[in-house]
Scaffold this motif. Structure first.
Motif, short mmCIF file in Angstrom:
data_model
loop_
_atom_site.label_atom_id
_atom_site.label_comp_id
_atom_site.label_asym_id
_atom_site.label_seq_id
_atom_site.Cartn_x
_atom_site.Cartn_y
_atom_site.Cartn_z
N ALA A 102 -53.83 79.52 -49.52
CA ALA A 102 -54.12 80.66 -48.66
C ALA A 102 -52.82 81.33 -48.23
O ALA A 102 -51.78 80.68 -48.09
CB ALA A 102 -54.91 80.21 -47.44
N GLU A 103 -52.91 82.62 -48.04
CA GLU A 103 -51.72 83.35 -47.59
C GLU A 103 -51.42 82.98 -46.14
O GLU A 103 -52.33 82.80 -45.33
CB GLU A 103 -51.96 84.85 -47.69
CG GLU A 103 -52.15 85.35 -49.09
CD GLU A 103 -52.37 86.85 -49.13
OE1 GLU A 103 -52.00 87.53 -48.15
OE2 GLU A 103 -52.92 87.31 -50.12
N SER A 104 -50.15 82.87 -45.82
CA SER A 104 -49.80 82.56 -44.45
C SER A 104 -49.81 83.85 -43.63
O SER A 104 -49.44 84.92 -44.11
CB SER A 104 -48.42 81.90 -44.38
OG SER A 104 -47.45 82.78 -44.88
N VAL A 105 -50.27 83.74 -42.42
CA VAL A 105 -50.35 84.91 -41.53
C VAL A 105 -49.63 84.58 -40.23
O VAL A 105 -49.53 83.43 -39.82
CB VAL A 105 -51.82 85.30 -41.24
CG1 VAL A 105 -52.51 85.77 -42.50
CG2 VAL A 105 -52.57 84.15 -40.62
#
Length: 127
Positions: A102-105
């Protein structure tokens, strides 16, 4: 000096590998055992079993004479479902599934100096 026998063996091995890869029987077997074909064959087999059961239930059958025949048909259909299910499962296990990270936010928020506790809206009384 260079040994020419080794180079000849390497060339003959390469030729044999090419011939093995071009064998139509091996190509057919690798195509049949591929993941997509296994999934398709398993689903088609299950569909055939379901259609067969529907036509068997819709058929105008004298139930007194065919009670044993229906018992054998049920056993056969059960074995067919197990066989088709195993082909389908084989195809599903051969799928090449890769996990995606998952992309880090970044979270937006306020840094607090003290912890703030929320008051509970329900009260408990002890007697």
């Amino acid at each position: 000096p260079i040994n020419n026998n080794n180079s000849n063996n390497n060339n003959s091995n390469n030729t044999n590998n090419i011939n093995i890869n071009n064998n139509p029987f091996d190509t057919l077997l690798s195509w049949i055992s591929s993941d997509v074909v296994s999934i398709a064959l398993g689903l088609m087999g299950l569909l055939v079993v379901v259609v067969h059961r529907w036509t068997l239930l819709d058929a105008d059958i004298d139930y007194n004479d065919s009670a044993d025949a229906l018992t054998y048909e049920t056993r056969t259909d059960l074995l067919a479902v197990l066989a088709c299910g195993s082909v389908l499962l084989n195809g599903l296990t051969k799928l090449d599934v890769e996990t995606v990270l998952a992309e880090s936010v970044l979270l937006d928020g306020i840094t607090l100096s003290n912890v703030e506790w929320c008051a509970s809206t329900t009260t408990t009384t002890t007697t």
